[in-house]
Design an enzyme around this catalytic site. Structure first.
Site, PDB file in Angstrom:
ATOM      1  N   CYS A   1       0.807  -1.227   0.000  1.00 58.37           N
ATOM      2  CA  CYS A   1       0.000   0.000   0.000  1.00 58.37           C
ATOM      3  C   CYS A   1       0.846   1.286   0.000  1.00 58.37           C
ATOM      4  O   CYS A   1       1.414   1.605  -1.015  1.00 58.37           O
ATOM      5  CB  CYS A   1      -1.003  -0.047   1.147  1.00 58.37           C
ATOM      6  SG  CYS A   1      -2.421   1.013   0.828  1.00 58.37           S
TER       7      CYS A   1
ATOM      8  N   HIS B   1      -3.588  -5.642   2.492  1.00 60.90           N
ATOM      9  CA  HIS B   1      -3.275  -5.785   3.912  1.00 60.90           C
ATOM     10  C   HIS B   1      -3.870  -7.122   4.352  1.00 60.90           C
ATOM     11  O   HIS B   1      -4.448  -7.849   3.580  1.00 60.90           O
ATOM     12  CB  HIS B   1      -3.931  -4.664   4.738  1.00 60.90           C
ATOM     13  CG  HIS B   1      -3.457  -3.301   4.396  1.00 60.90           C
ATOM     14  ND1 HIS B   1      -2.159  -2.884   4.597  1.00 60.90           N
ATOM     15  CD2 HIS B   1      -4.102  -2.229   3.880  1.00 60.90           C
ATOM     16  CE1 HIS B   1      -2.039  -1.619   4.228  1.00 60.90           C
ATOM     17  NE2 HIS B   1      -3.203  -1.197   3.779  1.00 60.90           N
TER      18      HIS B   1
HETATM   19  N1  GLN Z   1      -1.894   6.951   2.255  1.00 61.68           N
HETATM   20  C1  GLN Z   1      -2.035   6.056   1.153  1.00 61.68           C
HETATM   21  C2  GLN Z   1      -3.389   6.132   0.458  1.00 61.68           C
HETATM   22  O1  GLN Z   1      -4.387   6.428   1.102  1.00 61.68           O
HETATM   23  C3  GLN Z   1      -1.731   4.638   1.613  1.00 61.68           C
HETATM   24  C4  GLN Z   1      -2.745   4.062   2.591  1.00 61.68           C
HETATM   25  C5  GLN Z   1      -2.327   2.731   3.156  1.00 61.68           C
HETATM   26  O2  GLN Z   1      -1.149   2.434   3.279  1.00 61.68           O
HETATM   27  N2  GLN Z   1      -3.265   1.902   3.534  1.00 61.68           N
HETATM   28  O3  GLN Z   1      -3.482   5.875  -0.720  1.00 61.68           O
END
Ligand code: GLN
Length: 241
Positions: free
Chosen positions: A99, A196
């Site tokens: 992510c 995740h």
């Molecule tokens: N901040 C990033 C986004 O919202 C990654 C979010 C995350 O790692 N879950 O795209």
């Protein structure tokens, strides 16, 4: 670092910046990888490298997780300034980037409304999405990797576009991933994903792929994955496919 390893030598696994990128429980990937190596009798050393410490370039596998926009931008700045991760990748290290960690491996990404420079280690770029992608994620993984379908939970605002030097990790069958069509990316021994869960709890075959890449073997002893299989079946059903 030598890219040739024997099973006698210690496998070094780095968890990148636990102080910045531990929001979504992705550190579980470190535990799973270390456990699956140890169960094969492979000696493992795990290192958690904070953002105020130099990044060693001589580890075998690097794991980087998700995080909020602010820590994500800071992590990218520090990794670029440090240079150790770039050296490690150039020397053939394996990487699992999740992510925010996946986005910052690309050329650029958006955090708190600002365009930020990424590490440029994957040929991808990320923009802001109009909606946040939250929920179960499922995809059919690139057949060249020989893995069962990807299962994960996504929670991100960004959308990711792939360049010519990477391949999609998977074709989306539930959820959004990069753009509703493809999910994640891979190139060489780098895997990036929005999954995740943590990803390796749901996808132990990806853990074993990373171990095989790092050790330089085609196969590993089979483990009893009854519990992982139950989790996968439950989550794949929850994805509605
Ligand atoms: N901040 C990033 C986004 O919202 C990654 C979010 C995350 O790692 N879950 O795209």
């Amino acid at each position: 670092m030598s890219t040739e390893r024997t099973t006698e030598s210690c496998l070094r696994i780095v968890w990148i910046y636990p102080d910045l990128l531990s929001t979504y429980g992705d550190r579980g990937n470190l535990l799973i990888l270390a456990r699956r190596a140890a169960m094969r009798g492979i000696p493992v050393e795990t290192l958690q490298v904070r953002s105020d410490q130099p990044m060693p370039a001589n580890a075998d596998i690097y794991l980087i997780g998700g995080g909020e926009d602010g820590p994500q931008a800071l992590a990218a700045q520090r990794l670029i300034a440090d240079g150790g991760l770039h050296r490690a990748v150039n020397q053939g290290a394996s990487v699992l980037a999740i992510c925010a960690g996946y986005q910052l491996f690309g050329h650029s990404f958006f955090a708190k409304g600002a365009k930020c420079a990424g590490l440029g280690l994957l040929d991808i770029g990320s923009d802001r999405g109009e909606t946040r992608a939250v929920g179960e994620l499922r995809g059919d993984i690139d057949p060249r990797l020989g893995l069962p379908p990807l299962s994960g939970f996504e929670n991100h605002g960004g959308r990711t576009h792939l360049g010519a030097d990477v391949a999609p990790l998977a074709r989306v069958t539930a959820g959004i991933g990069n753009d509703g069509q493809t999910e994640g990316a891979w190139h060489g021994k780098i895997i990036g994903t929005y999954s995740h869960g943590p990803a390796l709890a749901r996808n132990p075959d990806i853990a074993d792929l990373l171990l095989r890449w790092a050790i330089g073997v085609d196969s590993l002893a089979t483990l009893d994955d009854t519990w992982a299989d139950r989790l996968r079946s439950e989550r794949l059903a929850a994805a509605g496919v």
